[in-house]
Design an enzyme around this catalytic site. Structure first.
Site, PDB file in Angstrom:
ATOM      1  N   GLU A 119       5.806  57.981  18.162  1.00  0.00           N
ATOM      2  CA  GLU A 119       4.364  58.234  18.110  1.00  0.00           C
ATOM      3  C   GLU A 119       3.620  57.396  19.148  1.00  0.00           C
ATOM      4  OE1 GLU A 119       3.141  60.674  16.527  1.00  0.00           O
ATOM      5  OE2 GLU A 119       5.015  61.127  15.501  1.00  0.00           O
ATOM      6  N   ASP A 137      10.477  61.376  23.244  1.00  0.00           N
ATOM      7  CA  ASP A 137      11.814  60.922  22.853  1.00  0.00           C
ATOM      8  C   ASP A 137      12.336  59.887  23.844  1.00  0.00           C
ATOM      9  OD1 ASP A 137      11.762  62.603  20.701  1.00  0.00           O
ATOM     10  OD2 ASP A 137      13.097  64.110  21.551  1.00  0.00           O
TER      11      ASP A 137
END
Length: 498
Positions: A151, A219
């Site tokens: 996040e 990612d």
């Protein structure tokens, strides 16, 4: 772990209104809900970043205002998790990761939601949201950290601004629809799913591809942050794989995290390949506080407390985590002897941990052993000055002992240190009411209503305050200042969410 007066109040009022700004055609967003949590951030708020093209799309300060305005809406509509131990742990974990991230603007705010689904999200302006269920879904601290790192990567890469730029080449972005869908999913799963259907229906394949690129970048950047923070990079694919497997057994109801962050076999394979090329730190056990917090939430979300009590009883003598779970369930079931026995089973290191001692304090307060509770509360307050959970329980203990002034001082300290935590303002106003300080009650309630986006109720509370007899010039000046604040917040919310 009982539902507190504050939680009951919040739940009762959670769906009185979704808000005029989130009604109408707001769900016809041009981006898929798969990118809802993607948000923006960048360098020092007052200085432009010459290499940051996204700042020409939406400024950092506008993102910051947007995030704070939306946070007010979320606090007022969703049920928040008010366990101070959980909140403190997540704050500590988040700020353990932040220094290793690419965030330049670190004006972050963490919001914890009392929702057992596993989800996390981030929105423009540095708002990071975590569902309580995410902690119970994880099986290691590194897995939980991997989601937070992911996040933060969305924030650091300013994916919201990038998505806005992409949307300009298609249809206008209706951000309110995105935010409304997050809000619905966080507060009510079925309503959220309905919102998702509308939002996803308006997504174009090109925009979905752009979302996939955002996820891939998050990612990659998130995994680098994870490793720099001392965690195992394999925790990220392990967490994603576990969430994907849980979806297979959940029927048609996907976990919110998978709806907002689609996980595919190829994505998991990519993350495994990426992890293989990163240094793997030496194996570390979960921190004690992670085990304590996760066990607290397993009990908090337990459906059958007697079954949980029996489950923990079986392994309590050999497993400190199960002994702590036994302590919590015994407290919930009103079994003081079993609770004391479970406390005695814990290793000394566990017994001396402040969170376990706070659990014992909670036990004393629930069994009306006020004298023992206040004694322990004062001892912990002296040992851990400034600790959020310790100060919170210190205030509760003093209030139960009818030392309302001392309790109010404790909650004032919390509202000073954590001015955007609505639960602390609520507790302060309740305590001031018991102390008979009506003028202070009005001011604290105004702050509470502003933080939860209830601007009209804040204004009404201000009107009540002005009707009180015997107002001093100082009181009047304070109310004048709060009225200006109400106007400012109302204008800010109109500008950013309309």
């Amino acid at each position: 772990m009982r539902r507190t007066l504050y939680q009951k109040f919040r739940q009762k009022n959670a769906w009185t209104q979704i808000g005029r700004r989130l009604r109408g055609g707001i769900l016809c967003c041009c981006i898929g809900f798969s990118t809802l949590p993607l948000t923006g951030q960048a360098a020092e708020p007052s200085l432009p970043i010459l290499t940051d093209s996204t700042s020409s799309i939406i400024s950092l300060q506008d993102e910051h205002k947007l995030g704070r305005a939306w946070a007010r809406v979320l606090r007022g509509r969703a049920v928040l998790l008010d366990d101070p131990m959980v909140k403190q742990y997540l704050q500590d974990l988040l700020w353990r990761i932040v220094p290793s991230s690419e965030l330049r603007d670190r004006r972050l705010e963490l919001i914890t939601l009392d929702n057992e689904t596993f989800n996390a999200f981030a929105v423009p302006g540095g708002i990071v949201g975590v569902h309580g269920g995410l902690i119970t879904a994880s099986e290691s601290e590194a897995e939980l950290a991997s989601v937070l790192a992911h996040e933060l990567a969305h924030l650091s890469q300013r994916h919201y601004a990038q998505q806005l730029e992409e949307s300009r080449r298609n249809r206008p972005l209706v951000l309110a629809g995105v935010l409304a869908s997050i809000l619905l999913a966080s507060a009510d799963g079925e309503a959220g799913t309905a919102g998702l259907a509308s939002t996803l229906g308006g997504s174009a394949s090109a925009q979905l591809a752009f979302s996939r690129r955002n996820e891939q970048e998050a990612d990659r950047v998130g995994m680098q942050t994870l490793v720099k923070s001392g965690f195992d990079p394999y925790a990220m694919p392990e967490m994603f794989s576990r969430l994907q497997k849980s979806y297979r057994f959940a029927g048609n109801r996907a976990p919110e995290f998978l709806l907002t962050h689609p996980v595919t076999e190829s994505r998991i394979a990519d993350s495994l390949n990426r992890a293989a090329h990163l240094n793997r730190p030496s194996a570390k056990d979960n921190s004690l506080v992670y085990d304590l917090v996760r066990t607290r939430l397993l009990v908090h979300y337990g459906k059958d407390m007697n079954a949980l009590f029996n489950q923990f009883s079986n392994d309590a003598k050999s497993s400190p985590r199960d002994a702590y779970g036994l302590l919590l369930t015994a407290i919930e079931l009103g079994k003081p002897k079993q609770a004391q026995a479970a406390l005695d089973m814990l290793p000394r290191a566990w017994q001396q941990h402040p969170y376990v001692r706070l659990t014992a304090l909670d036990f004393y307060l629930r069994t009306d052993n006020i004298e023992a509770g206040v004694k322990l509360a004062r001892e912990l307050h002296d040992l851990y000055p400034g600790s959020m959970p310790v100060t919170y329980y210190y205030g509760l203990a003093l209030r139960q002992a009818r030392d309302y002034k001392g309790a109010a001082d404790a909650f004032k300290e919390l509202t000073s240190d954590y001015p955007t935590d609505a639960a602390f303002w609520f507790q302060l106003s309740e305590t001031q009411g018991l102390d008979g300080n009506i003028a202070a009650v009005h001011r604290s309630r105004i702050e509470y209503f502003l933080l939860t986006g209830r601007i009209d109720r804040a204004q009404k509370q201000l009107d009540y305050a002005r009707r009180e007899k015997g107002l001093s010039p100082i009181d009047t000046a304070r109310l004048d200042q709060m009225e200006e604040e109400i106007k400012r917040v109302r204008q800010e919310m109109d500008d950013t969410l309309s």
